[in-house]
Design a protein around this motif. Structure first.
Motif, PDB file in Angstrom:
ATOM      1  N   CYS A   2       0.836  -1.211   0.000  1.00  0.00           N
ATOM      2  CA  CYS A   2       0.000   0.000   0.000  1.00  0.00           C
ATOM      3  C   CYS A   2       0.867   1.257   0.000  1.00  0.00           C
ATOM      4  N   GLY A   3       1.864   1.347  -0.841  1.00  0.00           N
ATOM      5  CA  GLY A   3       2.655   2.571  -0.948  1.00  0.00           C
ATOM      6  C   GLY A   3       3.939   2.534  -0.138  1.00  0.00           C
ATOM      7  N   ALA A   4       4.656   3.666  -0.193  1.00  0.00           N
ATOM      8  CA  ALA A   4       5.989   3.724   0.426  1.00  0.00           C
ATOM      9  C   ALA A   4       5.930   3.578   1.946  1.00  0.00           C
ATOM     10  N   SER A   5       4.905   4.124   2.578  1.00  0.00           N
ATOM     11  CA  SER A   5       4.812   4.017   4.045  1.00  0.00           C
ATOM     12  C   SER A   5       4.702   2.552   4.450  1.00  0.00           C
ATOM     13  N   ALA A   6       3.865   1.805   3.738  1.00  0.00           N
ATOM     14  CA  ALA A   6       3.723   0.379   4.028  1.00  0.00           C
ATOM     15  C   ALA A   6       5.042  -0.335   3.745  1.00  0.00           C
ATOM     16  N   TYR A  26      15.635  14.551   5.825  1.00  0.00           N
ATOM     17  CA  TYR A  26      14.900  13.321   5.513  1.00  0.00           C
ATOM     18  C   TYR A  26      13.410  13.466   5.812  1.00  0.00           C
ATOM     19  N   TYR A  27      12.654  12.556   5.224  1.00  0.00           N
ATOM     20  CA  TYR A  27      11.204  12.486   5.440  1.00  0.00           C
ATOM     21  C   TYR A  27      10.976  12.117   6.919  1.00  0.00           C
ATOM     22  N   PRO A  28      10.297  12.988   7.687  1.00  0.00           N
ATOM     23  CA  PRO A  28      10.271  12.819   9.145  1.00  0.00           C
ATOM     24  C   PRO A  28       9.713  11.469   9.629  1.00  0.00           C
ATOM     25  N   ILE A  51      18.209   5.755   1.970  1.00  0.00           N
ATOM     26  CA  ILE A  51      18.379   6.987   1.181  1.00  0.00           C
ATOM     27  C   ILE A  51      17.076   7.320   0.464  1.00  0.00           C
ATOM     28  N   ASN A  52      16.975   8.574   0.041  1.00  0.00           N
ATOM     29  CA  ASN A  52      15.767   9.027  -0.669  1.00  0.00           C
ATOM     30  C   ASN A  52      16.181  10.049  -1.725  1.00  0.00           C
ATOM     31  N   SER A  53      16.134   9.608  -2.972  1.00  0.00           N
ATOM     32  CA  SER A  53      16.469  10.485  -4.099  1.00  0.00           C
ATOM     33  C   SER A  53      15.537  10.138  -5.264  1.00  0.00           C
ATOM     34  N   ASN A  60      14.892  13.831  -3.539  1.00  0.00           N
ATOM     35  CA  ASN A  60      14.744  13.970  -2.104  1.00  0.00           C
ATOM     36  C   ASN A  60      13.597  14.892  -1.678  1.00  0.00           C
ATOM     37  N   ASN A  61      12.892  14.406  -0.690  1.00  0.00           N
ATOM     38  CA  ASN A  61      11.970  15.221   0.079  1.00  0.00           C
ATOM     39  C   ASN A  61      12.687  15.508   1.387  1.00  0.00           C
ATOM     40  N   PRO A  62      13.084  16.712   1.705  1.00  0.00           N
ATOM     41  CA  PRO A  62      12.572  17.992   1.230  1.00  0.00           C
ATOM     42  C   PRO A  62      13.495  18.792   0.298  1.00  0.00           C
ATOM     43  N   SER A  81      16.539   2.059  -0.738  1.00  0.00           N
ATOM     44  CA  SER A  81      16.339   3.246  -1.559  1.00  0.00           C
ATOM     45  C   SER A  81      14.842   3.541  -1.658  1.00  0.00           C
ATOM     46  N   ASP A  82      14.428   4.615  -0.986  1.00  0.00           N
ATOM     47  CA  ASP A  82      13.018   5.005  -0.963  1.00  0.00           C
ATOM     48  C   ASP A  82      12.777   5.940  -2.150  1.00  0.00           C
ATOM     49  N   GLU A  83      12.006   5.461  -3.140  1.00  0.00           N
ATOM     50  CA  GLU A  83      11.934   6.171  -4.421  1.00  0.00           C
ATOM     51  C   GLU A  83      10.529   6.586  -4.850  1.00  0.00           C
ATOM     52  N   PRO A  84       9.752   7.246  -3.987  1.00  0.00           N
ATOM     53  CA  PRO A  84       8.417   7.628  -4.450  1.00  0.00           C
ATOM     54  C   PRO A  84       8.433   8.721  -5.528  1.00  0.00           C
ATOM     55  N   TYR A  85       9.575   9.415  -5.675  1.00  0.00           N
ATOM     56  CA  TYR A  85       9.639  10.493  -6.681  1.00  0.00           C
ATOM     57  C   TYR A  85      10.514  10.090  -7.869  1.00  0.00           C
ATOM     58  N   ARG A  86      10.745   8.789  -8.045  1.00  0.00           N
ATOM     59  CA  ARG A  86      11.741   8.318  -9.022  1.00  0.00           C
ATOM     60  C   ARG A  86      11.674   9.042 -10.364  1.00  0.00           C
ATOM     61  N   TYR A 129       9.043   1.543  -3.620  1.00  0.00           N
ATOM     62  CA  TYR A 129       8.433   2.403  -4.630  1.00  0.00           C
ATOM     63  C   TYR A 129       6.985   2.700  -4.252  1.00  0.00           C
ATOM     64  N   SER A 130       6.490   3.813  -4.794  1.00  0.00           N
ATOM     65  CA  SER A 130       5.099   4.195  -4.530  1.00  0.00           C
ATOM     66  C   SER A 130       4.517   4.822  -5.786  1.00  0.00           C
ATOM     67  N   TYR A 131       3.227   4.623  -5.994  1.00  0.00           N
ATOM     68  CA  TYR A 131       2.522   5.285  -7.102  1.00  0.00           C
ATOM     69  C   TYR A 131       1.838   6.568  -6.643  1.00  0.00           C
ATOM     70  N   SER A 132       2.067   6.945  -5.363  1.00  0.00           N
ATOM     71  CA  SER A 132       1.392   8.137  -4.812  1.00  0.00           C
ATOM     72  C   SER A 132       1.701   9.385  -5.629  1.00  0.00           C
ATOM     73  N   LYS A 133       2.941   9.531  -6.051  1.00  0.00           N
ATOM     74  CA  LYS A 133       3.344  10.756  -6.747  1.00  0.00           C
ATOM     75  C   LYS A 133       3.430  10.517  -8.251  1.00  0.00           C
ATOM     76  N   SER A 134       3.949   9.350  -8.675  1.00  0.00           N
ATOM     77  CA  SER A 134       4.170   9.153 -10.114  1.00  0.00           C
ATOM     78  C   SER A 134       2.846   9.067 -10.867  1.00  0.00           C
ATOM     79  N   ASN A 191      -5.030   6.177  -2.765  1.00  0.00           N
ATOM     80  CA  ASN A 191      -5.440   4.804  -3.071  1.00  0.00           C
ATOM     81  C   ASN A 191      -4.400   3.745  -2.748  1.00  0.00           C
ATOM     82  N   ARG A 192      -3.266   4.166  -2.258  1.00  0.00           N
ATOM     83  CA  ARG A 192      -2.300   3.297  -1.622  1.00  0.00           C
ATOM     84  C   ARG A 192      -1.789   2.158  -2.510  1.00  0.00           C
ATOM     85  N   ALA A 193      -0.742   2.453  -3.249  1.00  0.00           N
ATOM     86  CA  ALA A 193      -0.146   1.434  -4.119  1.00  0.00           C
ATOM     87  C   ALA A 193       1.359   1.642  -4.218  1.00  0.00           C
TER      88      ALA A 193
HETATM   89  N1  PLP Z   1       8.878   8.584   1.468  1.00  0.00           N
HETATM   90  C1  PLP Z   1       8.987   9.879   1.131  1.00  0.00           C
HETATM   91  C2  PLP Z   1      10.332  10.451   0.894  1.00  0.00           C
HETATM   92  C3  PLP Z   1       7.840  10.668   0.993  1.00  0.00           C
HETATM   93  O1  PLP Z   1       7.970  11.957   0.658  1.00  0.00           O
HETATM   94  C4  PLP Z   1       6.566  10.082   1.219  1.00  0.00           C
HETATM   95  C5  PLP Z   1       5.344  10.876   1.112  1.00  0.00           C
HETATM   96  O2  PLP Z   1       5.314  12.060   0.926  1.00  0.00           O
HETATM   97  C6  PLP Z   1       6.521   8.721   1.565  1.00  0.00           C
HETATM   98  C7  PLP Z   1       7.686   8.009   1.681  1.00  0.00           C
HETATM   99  C8  PLP Z   1       5.213   8.040   1.815  1.00  0.00           C
HETATM  100  O3  PLP Z   1       4.582   7.834   0.595  1.00  0.00           O
HETATM  101  P1  PLP Z   1       3.267   6.943   0.416  1.00  0.00           P
HETATM  102  O4  PLP Z   1       2.169   7.899   0.083  1.00  0.00           O
HETATM  103  O5  PLP Z   1       3.545   6.060  -0.722  1.00  0.00           O
HETATM  104  O6  PLP Z   1       3.032   6.216   1.670  1.00  0.00           O
END
Ligand code: PLP
Length: 395
Positions: free
Chosen positions: A104-108, A131-133, A176-178, A180-182, A214-219, A242-247, A253-255
């Motif tokens: 269900c997305g990057a958080s899961a 980093y993402y808090p 890592i996250n690239s 990167n947020n923020p 490698s956390d890549e929701p913005y790949r 990976y996450s489809y939240s942003k791409s 909808n959590r994927a």
């Molecule tokens: N990782 C990073 C770097 C993010 O910015 C976010 C959401 O903003 C997440 C993970 C969580 O994403 P998801 O909506 O797929 O749970």
């Protein structure tokens, strides 16, 4: 009577959400058009038409059993095979369906991978500021210890020496996250090469692999034709989230997925522990309908040109006003220096004129604010005189 850790987590206000709620309240008083809310990273461009088409087709042409029944925990095999084919074609990888676990997305994915890797209380996971808090929550809840590498405020890449100093015999993984947020920064091939070299050397020295997560929701959200790099090419013991939240602009909808490539040391055990962690957590598997949607929309993305337009408008205008901005090469965030170094005060000053900016302190990078420019370009244009007002407060 309740779990203290969970109580504290529930009671503690998240800075970004607090700002967002402040914005909603202000909108009721001064009007929505007079609030310039750059707080939350909610995609502002719609999913591609193909997503709606797929949902309609699935709802009308497929049997209700097919799109509503349970799926295997790791996801439908045809969807995982579709992902493997796509990644092999796009990145020259050599993946199989069994390398993917749909979530269900990057958080899961983050919750699962931490639960899968952290064996004993105090196992260490290194995260790199800014980093993402929520990373801290995902690491500490299963008993892990967060070790923070201070930011490289010169280039917003990675300070390899500081990373090396952070590695101990208890290091399980580096996260890592690239893009990167923020910071909006994208790791270069040079950075990933140095990172891979260091982790290989340290893993050998310690006698166990240090996994690179490698956390890549913005790949795919990168600008100026920057190449998208496939992290396992730089370090084989890499696990991709990976996450489809942003791409695909589908955050509600959590994927997403976890990818454990075949070359990863003890990869079969990692994958089995991922299945176990998914089972233990219980709520983490991608819904059946969206598995089908993902397969039908493989390789597609939303149209990111609006983000690019906002990025240029903000970077150029804010720089001209005298703000010092990190040149954003990916995601939809601009990191801007507080003129006097006080990001909390900059947030407060912004709030006075309904301009909502997130202090870098929340990302362990004080002295900066994050501007989430996933907004309508018209709002961005109208916000420019308000940014000028903010700048004038520092004259
Ligand atoms: N990782 C990073 C770097 C993010 O910015 C976010 C959401 O903003 C997440 C993970 C969580 O994403 P998801 O909506 O797929 O749970």
């Amino acid at each position: 009577m309740v779990a203290t850790k969970m109580y504290e987590l529930g009671a503690k206000a998240n800075l970004i959400r607090t700002l967002y709620m402040f914005g909603l309240q202000q909108a009721e008083t001064v009007g929505e058009e007079n609030v310039f809310d750059y707080s939350i990273g909610n995609p502002s461009v719609p999913p591609p038409q193909a997503v709606s088409d797929a949902i309609v087709e699935l709802a009308t042409k497929y049997s209700p059993m097919e799109i509503n029944s349970y799926t295997p925990a790791m996801g439908l095999s045809e969807v995982r095979q579709g992902l493997a084919d796509y990644m092999n074609k796009t990145y020259g990888a050599e993946l199989k369906a069994d390398n993917f676990y749909l979530t269900c997305g990057a958080s899961a994915s983050l919750s699962i991978i931490m639960k899968a890797l952290i064996e004993q209380d105090g196992d260490e996971v290194i995260i790199i500021a800014p980093y993402y808090p929520e990373y801290k929550t995902f690491v500490t809840v299963p008993g892990g210890k967060v070790v923070i590498v201070p930011p490289d405020t010169k280039h917003f890449q990675l300070d390899i020496e500081k990373l090396e100093a952070a590695i101990t015999p208890r290091t399980k993984a580096v996260l890592i996250n690239s893009p990167n947020n923020p910071s909006g920064m994208v790791y270069s091939a040079e950075t990933l090469t140095k990172l891979g070299d260091l982790l290989r050397e340290k893993s050998q020295e310690l006698g166990h692999p240090i996994y690179l997560i490698s956390d890549e929701p913005y790949r795919e959200i990168v600008y100026d034709n920057i190449p998208i790099l496939y992290v396992p090419k730089f370090y084989k013991d890499s696990i991709i989230l990976y996450s489809y939240s942003k791409s695909l602009s589908l955050p509600g909808n959590r994927a997403g997925y976890i990818l454990v490539p075949g070359g990863v040391e003890d990869g079969k055990d990692v994958y089995t522990a991922v299945i176990g962690a998914g089972r233990a957590l219980g709520f983490v598997n991608m819904p059946n309908l969206y598995q089908h949607v993902i397969l039908k929309c493989m390789g597609m993305t939303s149209d990111f040109s609006v983000y690019d337009q906002n990025r240029k408008t903000l970077y150029n205008n804010l720089s001209e006003m005298g703000f010092d901005c990190v040149y954003p090469s990916g995601a939809f965030y601009l990191f801007m220096k507080a003129p006097d170094g006080d990001d909390m005060q900059l947030m407060e000053n912004g709030k006075k004129i309904n301009l909502l900016l997130v202090p870098g302190t929340g990302f362990d990078c004080p002295g900066y604010v994050r501007i989430s420019y996933c907004k309508q370009p018209e709002m961005v244009e109208r916000s420019l005189p308000v940014f000028q007002k903010l700048r004038d407060m520092y004259k």
